[in-house]
Scaffold this motif. Structure first.
Motif, PDB file in Angstrom:
ATOM      1  N   ALA A 174       1.873   7.822  12.415  1.00  0.00           N
ATOM      2  CA  ALA A 174       1.005   8.792  13.095  1.00  0.00           C
ATOM      3  C   ALA A 174       1.753   9.294  14.320  1.00  0.00           C
ATOM      4  O   ALA A 174       2.322   8.494  15.071  1.00  0.00           O
ATOM      5  CB  ALA A 174      -0.289   8.117  13.513  1.00  0.00           C
ATOM      6  N   VAL A 175       1.796  10.598  14.521  1.00  0.00           N
ATOM      7  CA  VAL A 175       2.553  11.113  15.660  1.00  0.00           C
ATOM      8  C   VAL A 175       1.701  11.869  16.678  1.00  0.00           C
ATOM      9  O   VAL A 175       2.070  11.963  17.833  1.00  0.00           O
ATOM     10  CB  VAL A 175       3.745  11.996  15.230  1.00  0.00           C
ATOM     11  N   SER A 176       0.580  12.416  16.242  1.00  0.00           N
ATOM     12  CA  SER A 176      -0.216  13.156  17.228  1.00  0.00           C
ATOM     13  C   SER A 176      -1.659  13.280  16.771  1.00  0.00           C
ATOM     14  O   SER A 176      -2.005  12.959  15.627  1.00  0.00           O
ATOM     15  CB  SER A 176       0.371  14.553  17.458  1.00  0.00           C
ATOM     16  N   VAL A 177      -2.461  13.756  17.705  1.00  0.00           N
ATOM     17  CA  VAL A 177      -3.869  14.011  17.412  1.00  0.00           C
ATOM     18  C   VAL A 177      -4.070  15.510  17.498  1.00  0.00           C
ATOM     19  O   VAL A 177      -3.629  16.145  18.459  1.00  0.00           O
ATOM     20  CB  VAL A 177      -4.776  13.313  18.448  1.00  0.00           C
ATOM     21  N   PRO A 196     -11.657  15.965  14.964  1.00  0.00           N
ATOM     22  CA  PRO A 196     -10.219  15.862  15.237  1.00  0.00           C
ATOM     23  C   PRO A 196      -9.472  15.327  14.018  1.00  0.00           C
ATOM     24  O   PRO A 196     -10.100  14.952  13.017  1.00  0.00           O
ATOM     25  CB  PRO A 196     -10.162  14.855  16.378  1.00  0.00           C
ATOM     26  N   ALA A 197      -8.161  15.286  14.107  1.00  0.00           N
ATOM     27  CA  ALA A 197      -7.382  14.729  12.990  1.00  0.00           C
ATOM     28  C   ALA A 197      -6.167  13.998  13.532  1.00  0.00           C
ATOM     29  O   ALA A 197      -5.609  14.377  14.568  1.00  0.00           O
ATOM     30  CB  ALA A 197      -6.930  15.853  12.050  1.00  0.00           C
ATOM     31  N   VAL A 198      -5.763  12.942  12.814  1.00  0.00           N
ATOM     32  CA  VAL A 198      -4.489  12.277  13.082  1.00  0.00           C
ATOM     33  C   VAL A 198      -3.442  13.010  12.254  1.00  0.00           C
ATOM     34  O   VAL A 198      -3.671  13.290  11.068  1.00  0.00           O
ATOM     35  CB  VAL A 198      -4.541  10.796  12.624  1.00  0.00           C
ATOM     36  N   VAL A 199      -2.307  13.345  12.853  1.00  0.00           N
ATOM     37  CA  VAL A 199      -1.244  14.027  12.116  1.00  0.00           C
ATOM     38  C   VAL A 199      -0.079  13.054  11.960  1.00  0.00           C
ATOM     39  O   VAL A 199       0.295  12.365  12.916  1.00  0.00           O
ATOM     40  CB  VAL A 199      -0.780  15.294  12.877  1.00  0.00           C
ATOM     41  N   THR A 200       0.480  12.974  10.763  1.00  0.00           N
ATOM     42  CA  THR A 200       1.582  12.045  10.518  1.00  0.00           C
ATOM     43  C   THR A 200       2.923  12.765  10.671  1.00  0.00           C
ATOM     44  O   THR A 200       2.981  14.001  10.735  1.00  0.00           O
ATOM     45  CB  THR A 200       1.496  11.441   9.095  1.00  0.00           C
ATOM     46  N   GLY A 216       3.505  15.490   8.422  1.00  0.00           N
ATOM     47  CA  GLY A 216       2.621  16.654   8.525  1.00  0.00           C
ATOM     48  C   GLY A 216       1.291  16.508   7.797  1.00  0.00           C
ATOM     49  O   GLY A 216       0.528  17.467   7.726  1.00  0.00           O
ATOM     50  N   HIS A 217       0.979  15.322   7.271  1.00  0.00           N
ATOM     51  CA  HIS A 217      -0.326  15.141   6.615  1.00  0.00           C
ATOM     52  C   HIS A 217      -1.373  14.791   7.662  1.00  0.00           C
ATOM     53  O   HIS A 217      -1.051  14.257   8.722  1.00  0.00           O
ATOM     54  CB  HIS A 217      -0.238  14.055   5.548  1.00  0.00           C
ATOM     55  N   LYS A 218      -2.631  15.086   7.312  1.00  0.00           N
ATOM     56  CA  LYS A 218      -3.695  14.881   8.306  1.00  0.00           C
ATOM     57  C   LYS A 218      -4.758  13.929   7.787  1.00  0.00           C
ATOM     58  O   LYS A 218      -5.077  13.949   6.588  1.00  0.00           O
ATOM     59  CB  LYS A 218      -4.380  16.217   8.603  1.00  0.00           C
ATOM     60  N   ILE A 219      -5.328  13.174   8.701  1.00  0.00           N
ATOM     61  CA  ILE A 219      -6.555  12.431   8.389  1.00  0.00           C
ATOM     62  C   ILE A 219      -7.632  13.026   9.287  1.00  0.00           C
ATOM     63  O   ILE A 219      -7.612  12.848  10.509  1.00  0.00           O
ATOM     64  CB  ILE A 219      -6.416  10.927   8.676  1.00  0.00           C
ATOM     65  N   VAL A 220      -8.515  13.767   8.674  1.00  0.00           N
ATOM     66  CA  VAL A 220      -9.595  14.402   9.430  1.00  0.00           C
ATOM     67  C   VAL A 220     -10.733  13.393   9.531  1.00  0.00           C
ATOM     68  O   VAL A 220     -11.138  12.796   8.519  1.00  0.00           O
ATOM     69  CB  VAL A 220     -10.064  15.691   8.712  1.00  0.00           C
ATOM     70  N   PHE A 236       0.850  -1.195   0.000  1.00  0.00           N
ATOM     71  CA  PHE A 236       0.000   0.000   0.000  1.00  0.00           C
ATOM     72  C   PHE A 236       0.882   1.241   0.000  1.00  0.00           C
ATOM     73  O   PHE A 236       2.013   1.207   0.486  1.00  0.00           O
ATOM     74  CB  PHE A 236      -0.924  -0.011   1.228  1.00  0.00           C
ATOM     75  N   PRO A 237       0.339   2.345  -0.551  1.00  0.00           N
ATOM     76  CA  PRO A 237       1.179   3.558  -0.657  1.00  0.00           C
ATOM     77  C   PRO A 237       1.351   4.254   0.681  1.00  0.00           C
ATOM     78  O   PRO A 237       0.680   3.938   1.659  1.00  0.00           O
ATOM     79  CB  PRO A 237       0.366   4.438  -1.609  1.00  0.00           C
ATOM     80  N   LYS A 238       2.266   5.224   0.661  1.00  0.00           N
ATOM     81  CA  LYS A 238       2.469   6.113   1.794  1.00  0.00           C
ATOM     82  C   LYS A 238       1.436   7.239   1.692  1.00  0.00           C
ATOM     83  O   LYS A 238       1.059   7.603   0.577  1.00  0.00           O
ATOM     84  CB  LYS A 238       3.882   6.675   1.603  1.00  0.00           C
ATOM     85  N   LEU A 239       1.007   7.780   2.820  1.00  0.00           N
ATOM     86  CA  LEU A 239       0.076   8.915   2.760  1.00  0.00           C
ATOM     87  C   LEU A 239       0.864  10.177   2.390  1.00  0.00           C
ATOM     88  O   LEU A 239       1.822  10.533   3.078  1.00  0.00           O
ATOM     89  CB  LEU A 239      -0.615   9.096   4.123  1.00  0.00           C
ATOM     90  N   THR A 240       0.449  10.827   1.302  1.00  0.00           N
ATOM     91  CA  THR A 240       1.214  11.995   0.838  1.00  0.00           C
ATOM     92  C   THR A 240       0.349  13.258   0.754  1.00  0.00           C
ATOM     93  O   THR A 240       0.750  14.245   0.164  1.00  0.00           O
ATOM     94  CB  THR A 240       1.830  11.724  -0.552  1.00  0.00           C
TER      95      THR A 240
END
Ligand code: FES
Length: 502
Positions: free
Chosen positions: A203-206, A212-216, A219-223, A20-24
């Motif tokens: 994933a490094v922080s919320v 909310p969002a997961v931050v990688t 620096g990318h986010k999953i909202v 699977f790809p990396k989140l970019t």
């Protein structure tokens, strides 16, 4: 007979896995799941079936953590646990622990049947056996606990194993499987429903907020509306002090061809050193998996000795024809031995955590997914308060907390005071050790081609000194179980930053 030079899991070599790809970029999902082991993937499968859009992120490759290095027993017989739980938590709560695991077993069985998954699933009896008087008495107490809890079981003197046992208790109709084809099928179902999976994405922080969002790390986010942390340690720092409430252990497995026929069944010794047995059948041949030798990560004897001890056990009791595989796994245990499943902290109901399955993650990790599905749907579950991470049982939680933290302090100080005399130039090929570089403690490994890799041995989590793991060629931290490759990259948290390269 020689051990394979490098660790390699049978499960991960028996089946190819998709990439699977990396989140970019920034994305949106209903639920973001961090960690692609059995609990993360099963959660994604259940939520996708409910019509939710999920996004899974995995710091490495899917299934390459403990799920790919398990012994893959599916059972509610979790070593000697029910008598102990009865005395700490009472009958009702202990029965719920059994029920949650029983339901998880049923779920796996039904899913294998429904989706027609070819994963070597078979029902087998599970035994705890002993050869000591002390543990024979403990087995009697454990069976009495089964009876109080209404758990079907029996006491037997001799198991089907080809060596003598003094006593054993059996739980009938448990199971075993190959988790890789099973989870590959669930992954196909998830992606078929529009779920997204990203590898090599840490994933490094919320980011708190609504939503909310997961931050990688890039620096990318999953909202999203809910976040589920299924990595060993929750990826978000500062919530709940999980690193002080769980400890990490490593254990070892050999996959061997034996002279004596394997009689069927799954076994674990009651006493230490642990011995775990089960068989795998593939392409008409049987491999016996001999496991055990657990110890706190980064502590104890050189790790290769643990494989050698399993080899000696196999030779004595089964006769070894070939050692085809060796691998190891890391498991986390909570202070009261119940997993943490539920909101990560009282002030963060949208962020859920699932971790601390001891060595029984195939079953309890599935139980976690079933509970998280309910929590996200806003439904009640009988298991909610039993597993909630915000619980605190003074006994045994407090006692174990004090012992664990004294152990961390001991290793923190011992690592700093250790006198190191070895020099990097003294290392042979494929050898690693703690060395002295300009009078300071450092970690060096000379690879098979002669290249030297030197790292700072101060763990980037909280500053303990990592130790060389010669069985896996890694640097392991004795304090909270972080692990690093010989190049310093993070393999297991709670550390997030690599070791400094010197
Ligand atoms: Fe906590 Fe290393 S894992 S100090």
């Amino acid at each position: 007979m020689v051990l394979p030079p490098f660790p390699e899991s049978y499960w991960l070599t028996s089946e190819s896995l998709p990439n699977f790809p990396k989140l970019t970029q920034d994305i949106k999902a209903d639920v973001a799941i961090v960690g692609a082991g059995i609990s993360g993937i099963t959660t994604a499968y259940l939520l996708s079936k409910q019509g939710l859009k999920v996004a899974i992120v995995e710091a490495g490759n899917i299934l390459n953590g403990t799920t790919g290095h398990t012994t893959a027993k599916i059972t509610a017989q979790h070593d000697l646990i029910y008598d102990e739980f009865l005395s700490h938590f009472g009958r009702e709560q202990t029965r719920l622990y059994y029920e949650a695991n029983r339901e998880a077993m049923q779920f796996i069985k039904q899913t294998v049947r429904e989706l027609r998954i070819d994963c070597d699933f078979a029902e087998e009896d599970a035994y705890i056996y002993t050869n000591s008087d002390k543990y024979a008495a403990k087995l009697t107490a454990e069976l009495a606990a089964y009876e109080k809890l209404g758990i079907p079981g029996a006491y037997v003197e001799q198991t089907p194993l080809p060596f003598r046992t003094q006593a054993a208790i059996v739980m009938h109709d448990q199971a075993r499987f190959n988790p890789v084809p099973y989870l590959k099928t669930l992954i196909r179902q998830v992606t078929g429903q529009g779920g997204q999976i990203y590898e090599h994405t840490t994933a490094v922080s919320v980011e708190k907020g609504n939503p909310p969002a997961v931050v990688t790390s890039e620096g990318h986010k999953i909202v999203c509306s809910h976040i589920v942390s299924c990595s060993h340690f929750p990826f978000q720092d500062g919530w709940g002090f999980y690193f002080a409430r769980m400890y990490a252990e490593r254990s070892y497995v050999l996959g061997v061809k034996t002279e004596k026929a394997y009689p069927g069944g799954m076994y674990i010794s009651a006493e230490d050193p642990k011995r775990s047995l089960r068989a795998v059948t593939a392409n008409g041949e049987t491999l016996v998996l001999i496991g055990g030798e657990n110890h706190k990560t980064g502590q104890g004897i050189p790790t290769i000795k643990h494989y050698e001890a399993l080899q000696a056990f196999g030779e004595e009791h089964f006769g070894l024809k070939e050692i085809r595989y060796r691998w190891s796994a890391q498991d986390l245990t909570t202070l009261d031995k119940l997993p943490f499943i539920g909101p990560i902290a009282a002030d963060a109901p949208q962020v859920l955590v699932a971790t601390g399955y001891k060595k029984w993650g195939m079953t309890t990790g599935t139980a976690a997914a079933l509970l998280i599905e309910k929590l996200i749907a806003g439904q009640e579950s009988p298991y909610q308060s039993l597993f909630t991470p915000s619980r605190f049982h003074a006994d045994p939680g407090l006692k174990t907390l004090l012992v664990q933290n004294a152990d961390v302090a001991k290793h923190l100080i011992a690592g700093k005071l250790e006198m190191v005399r070895k020099k990097p130039e003294e290392l042979g090929n494929d050898e690693g050790a703690v060395v002295s570089v300009n009078g300071k403690r450092a970690g060096a490994y000379r690879d098979p081609q002669g290249g030297l890799h030197i790292v700072d041995t101060t763990c980037t989590h909280m500053g303990c000194e990592v130790e060389w793991n010669e069985g896996e060629r890694t640097w392991d931290c004795p304090c909270h179980g972080s692990r690093f490759s010989y190049k310093g990259e993070v393999l297991e948290g709670p550390a997030k930053k690599p070791l400094k390269i010197l």
